[in-house]
Design an enzyme around this catalytic site. Structure first.
Site, PDB file in Angstrom:
ATOM      1  N   GLY A   1      49.838  11.151   6.230  1.00 21.41           N
ATOM      2  CA  GLY A   1      50.168   9.796   6.647  1.00 21.41           C
ATOM      3  C   GLY A   1      49.063   9.047   7.358  1.00 21.41           C
ATOM      4  N   TYR A   2      47.948   9.691   7.641  1.00 18.95           N
ATOM      5  CA  TYR A   2      46.875   9.016   8.364  1.00 18.95           C
ATOM      6  C   TYR A   2      46.114   8.065   7.442  1.00 18.95           C
ATOM      7  CZ  TYR A   2      47.544  12.352  12.210  1.00 18.95           C
ATOM      8  OH  TYR A   2      48.055  13.110  13.232  1.00 18.95           O
ATOM      9  N   GLN A   3      46.254   6.795   7.744  1.00 17.22           N
ATOM     10  CA  GLN A   3      45.547   5.733   7.022  1.00 17.22           C
ATOM     11  C   GLN A   3      45.734   5.859   5.502  1.00 17.22           C
ATOM     12  OE1 GLN A   3      45.473   4.233   9.915  1.00 17.22           O
ATOM     13  NE2 GLN A   3      43.580   3.202   9.414  1.00 17.22           N
TER      14      GLN A   3
ATOM     15  N   GLY B   1      46.496   8.251   3.574  1.00 17.62           N
ATOM     16  CA  GLY B   1      45.929   9.427   2.905  1.00 17.62           C
ATOM     17  C   GLY B   1      44.415   9.478   2.937  1.00 17.62           C
TER      18      GLY B   1
END
Length: 309
Positions: A40-42, A44
């Site tokens: 979920g960070y940026q 993918g």
């Protein structure tokens, strides 16, 4: 969480790939071998950056890579996608982003209240048996949930959670009530996030940064208790002056007396350098008590507050 395309996610302060690579390069030089990311960070791109960077700078077997996956979406629930399939889909996507055949630690990003925990544990066990995952962990859950999940795993011969990534630092110590005791008794590693309270435990009064100014999620976690937390932060600064080190080193040295390995966000060289130096700083029992004395109970915040509704 500091790596990734700022145009692809919820944070405007994240680093581009070239800058992220410089941070990881310095980390590797200093002996840092545990790197934590999430699908979920940026959008993918955090995983993509880390995968390419590690591929360029390190041997895969020399580093420990962790990533995390979220609960099922409403669209998946409506489509009848079971928890087992959700785990497989998320893992395969993360491995593609990372350009890797396996991850060392695969983490449930937060408790899935709309999916039977048996389905998640079975899906994770299948991933372990397939060799795509070496070990499993969980983040953002209560102690009873971790105990319940591992009991189900034990009953069914599944892989058990070996780590918990919770919210824990000098100005938020609610994990000490139950989670820390469970982890000590059951030999579960604590690898907390927000180890420096989104920079608050590394900066003196009046100092600021782009993240402190723009991270609305962190503001929601810490602004309400800023006045009482400042008493602890002042003591961190005092001990940093006494030892001739950074506030980062004091804050993390304290946390290293409590946990296995804190997850420390790094977007500048001095972040990663301070984190690495912290392992060599030993606080006295009196200094530890001095840092802890002003603490007062805090309400649950962030993801855990949402889960408590």
């Amino acid at each position: 969480m500091g790596f990734g395309d700022p145009q692809k996610g919820m944070h405007s302060w994240t680093l581009d790939e070239a800058s992220s690579k410089e941070i990881v390069k310095r980390g590797l030089e200093l002996g840092v071998n545990f790197y934590d990311t999430a699908i979920g960070y940026q959008g993918g791109t955090g995983e993509e950056y880390l995968g390419r960077i590690i591929g360029d700078l390190a041997k895969r077997e020399d580093v420990v890579i962790a990533t995390k996956f979220p609960p099922r979406t409403q669209a998946e629930i409506d489509a009848g996608v079971p928890g087992q399939q959700h785990v497989q889909n998320m893992l395969d996507t993360s491995l593609k982003h990372l350009g890797m055949d396996y991850v060392d630690l695969y983490i449930v990003h937060s408790w899935d209240y709309n999916t039977p925990i048996f389905e998640i544990m079975e899906g994770l066990n299948t991933a372990v048996k397939a060799g795509k995952v070496r070990a499993i962990g969980i983040s953002n859950c209560y102690a009873y949930q971790l105990a319940k999940a591992n009991a189900i795993a034990e009953q069914n011969g599944f892989a058990k959670f070996v780590s918990i990534q919770g919210h824990y630092n000098l100005i938020f110590r609610e994990e000490e009530r139950e989670m820390a005791r469970l982890c000590t008794e059951d030999n579960i590693a604590m690898t907390p996030y927000s180890a420096l309270a989104a920079g608050r435990l590394s900066k003196r009064p009046g100092e600021t940064s782009k993240r402190l100014q723009e991270d609305s999620y962190a503001k929601g976690k810490y602004d309400a208790t800023a006045e009482q937390d400042e008493k602890i932060i002042a003591r961190v600064a005092e001990l940093a002056d006494k030892h001739g080190v950074s506030m980062t080193e004091i804050s993390l040295s304290w946390l290293l007396t409590k946990v296995t390995s804190p997850v420390v966000g790094a977007t500048k060289f001095h972040h990663i350098e301070g984190a690495a130096k912290a392992v060599d700083l030993e606080l006295t029992s009196d200094e530890i008590a001095y840092l802890e004395e002003p603490y007062v109970p805090h309400k649950l915040v962030g993801v855990m507050a949402q889960n408590n509704k």
